[in-house]
Scaffold this motif. Structure first.
Motif, mmCIF file in Angstrom:
data_model
loop_
_atom_site.group_PDB
_atom_site.id
_atom_site.type_symbol
_atom_site.label_atom_id
_atom_site.label_comp_id
_atom_site.label_asym_id
_atom_site.label_seq_id
_atom_site.Cartn_x
_atom_site.Cartn_y
_atom_site.Cartn_z
ATOM 1 N N VAL A 46 -97.338 69.583 39.288
ATOM 2 C CA VAL A 46 -97.722 69.819 38.060
ATOM 3 C C VAL A 46 -98.761 70.896 37.631
ATOM 4 N N LEU A 47 -99.603 71.084 38.498
ATOM 5 C CA LEU A 47 -101.043 71.767 38.049
ATOM 6 C C LEU A 47 -100.126 73.413 38.625
ATOM 7 N N TYR A 48 -99.590 73.480 39.324
ATOM 8 C CA TYR A 48 -98.602 74.586 39.884
ATOM 9 C C TYR A 48 -97.850 75.135 38.436
ATOM 10 N N TYR A 49 -97.779 74.459 37.573
ATOM 11 C CA TYR A 49 -96.894 75.409 36.571
ATOM 12 C C TYR A 49 -97.557 75.584 35.922
ATOM 13 N N TYR A 50 -98.766 74.633 34.933
ATOM 14 C CA TYR A 50 -98.913 74.514 33.695
ATOM 15 C C TYR A 50 -100.776 73.730 34.467
ATOM 16 N N SER A 51 -101.287 74.721 33.272
ATOM 17 C CA SER A 51 -102.812 74.298 33.785
ATOM 18 C C SER A 51 -103.727 73.385 33.465
ATOM 19 N N ASP A 52 -103.339 73.140 32.428
ATOM 20 C CA ASP A 52 -103.515 71.662 32.238
ATOM 21 C C ASP A 52 -102.753 70.576 31.608
ATOM 22 N N ILE A 53 -103.047 69.597 30.977
ATOM 23 C CA ILE A 53 -101.888 68.555 30.696
ATOM 24 C C ILE A 53 -101.882 69.079 28.943
ATOM 25 N N GLN A 54 -103.226 70.247 28.533
ATOM 26 C CA GLN A 54 -103.083 70.303 27.035
ATOM 27 C C GLN A 54 -101.591 72.229 27.192
ATOM 28 N N GLU A 55 -101.581 72.715 27.926
ATOM 29 C CA GLU A 55 -100.776 73.617 28.323
ATOM 30 C C GLU A 55 -99.739 72.665 27.989
ATOM 31 N N LEU A 56 -99.377 71.852 28.755
ATOM 32 C CA LEU A 56 -97.809 71.042 29.056
ATOM 33 C C LEU A 56 -97.510 70.168 27.339
ATOM 34 N N PHE A 57 -98.457 70.189 27.108
ATOM 35 C CA PHE A 57 -97.892 69.272 26.018
ATOM 36 C C PHE A 57 -97.908 70.591 25.338
ATOM 37 N N ALA A 58 -98.287 71.741 25.169
ATOM 38 C CA ALA A 58 -97.784 72.784 24.009
ATOM 39 C C ALA A 58 -96.702 72.639 24.944
ATOM 40 N N ALA A 59 -95.965 73.142 25.475
ATOM 41 C CA ALA A 59 -95.023 73.796 25.680
ATOM 42 C C ALA A 59 -93.610 72.410 25.532
ATOM 43 N N VAL A 60 -93.871 71.839 25.544
ATOM 44 C CA VAL A 60 -93.107 70.120 25.197
ATOM 45 C C VAL A 60 -93.181 69.924 23.464
ATOM 46 N N PHE A 61 -94.091 70.271 22.690
ATOM 47 C CA PHE A 61 -94.055 70.269 21.527
ATOM 48 C C PHE A 61 -93.353 72.096 20.955
ATOM 49 N N GLU A 62 -93.376 72.538 21.824
ATOM 50 C CA GLU A 62 -92.524 74.444 21.645
ATOM 51 C C GLU A 62 -91.213 73.735 21.431
ATOM 52 N N ARG A 63 -90.688 73.234 22.791
ATOM 53 C CA ARG A 63 -89.878 73.089 23.125
ATOM 54 C C ARG A 63 -88.888 72.242 21.141
ATOM 55 N N SER A 64 -89.608 70.899 21.556
ATOM 56 C CA SER A 64 -89.068 70.120 20.288
ATOM 57 C C SER A 64 -89.105 70.748 19.024
ATOM 58 N N ALA A 65 -89.672 71.387 18.521
ATOM 59 C CA ALA A 65 -89.846 72.364 17.573
ATOM 60 C C ALA A 65 -88.269 72.934 17.028
ATOM 61 N N ALA A 66 -88.388 74.298 18.433
ATOM 62 C CA ALA A 66 -87.268 74.687 18.253
ATOM 63 C C ALA A 66 -85.415 73.782 18.245
ATOM 64 N N THR A 67 -85.725 72.001 19.035
ATOM 65 C CA THR A 67 -85.173 71.938 18.878
ATOM 66 C C THR A 67 -84.011 71.528 17.690
ATOM 67 N N TYR A 68 -85.474 70.960 16.796
ATOM 68 C CA TYR A 68 -85.817 70.074 15.926
ATOM 69 C C TYR A 68 -85.152 71.304 14.737
ATOM 70 N N PHE A 69 -85.817 72.392 14.606
ATOM 71 C CA PHE A 69 -85.324 73.525 13.680
ATOM 72 C C PHE A 69 -83.695 73.845 14.126
#
Length: 203
Positions: A46-69
């Motif tokens: 996981v850390l190979y693709y995302y530096s920490d859990i917060q960065e991963l959360f941000a990516a999830v939020f971005e995708r979810s927000a885009a889909t919702y919009f």
């Protein structure tokens, strides 16, 4: 989990796994090892693709927000006329049981990420502005057509709709309101700010 063909596919798989875990455990309880377990990989992977859990959360939020919009945008575009479009805008923002409620719960779980991640904060501001703009466009359309006599500036009124959606969604998530309650309240607000009686509750 099958080995992905490229980094984009692996990132998408990790985002999927994180979204499922956040809905199940909550963002505050979700750890990197939980995401790794759900994705069928090691925490190091996981850390190979995302530096920490917060960065991963941000990516999830971005995708979810885009889909919702996009789903809201499509619902409004399919409606005909200002009244129907404002109804569609309102209805598409209500966390109806099933996918709508799950999507809303995920976004709410991830809102605190914006307090600690600059990129997530920027995305949250953009997300709120995008939704406000949807309302602004519909309200201005009704104003120009003569269907609406607006009680204020279209942008400010649009932002009030978004703020009400957020507050009422929290009511639903804690069990003090239903999706139908929320739609009725928002329709009543629409009647007040547009001066159009077509938005009475239950109509």
């Amino acid at each position: 989990m099958a080995r992905p063909r490229n980094q984009a596919e692996r990132r998408a798989q990790l985002i999927d796994a994180t979204a499922r875990t956040v809905v199940e455990l909550g963002a505050t309880a979700t750890k990197l090892r939980d995401v790794a377990r759900a994705a069928g990989v090691t925490p190091a992977s996981v850390l190979y693709y995302y530096s920490d859990i917060q960065e991963l959360f941000a990516a999830v939020f971005e995708r979810s927000a885009a889909t919702y919009f996009v789903s809201r945008e499509e619902a409004i575009a399919a409606a005909d006329g200002p009244v129907s479009r404002l109804r569609a805008c309102i209805r598409s923002g209500v966390p109806w049981p099933g996918e709508g409620e799950e999507s809303t719960r995920l976004l709410f779980e991830l809102f605190p990420v914006a307090l600690r991640n600059e990129g997530a904060a920027d995305r949250q501001r953009a997300f709120a502005n995008q939704q406000t703009e949807l309302y602004r466009q519909v309200l201005e359309l009704g104003q120009k057509s003569g269907d609406f006599t607006l009680a204020g500036d279209p942008w400010a009124l649009g932002r009030s709709f978004v703020a009400l959606e957020d507050g009422y969604a929290m009511d639903l998530l804690v069990g003090s309101a239903t999706a139908q309650d929320i739609e009725d309240r928002l329709l009543d607000h629409a009647r007040i700010v547009t001066g159009n009686p077509a938005f009475g509750c239950g109509d």
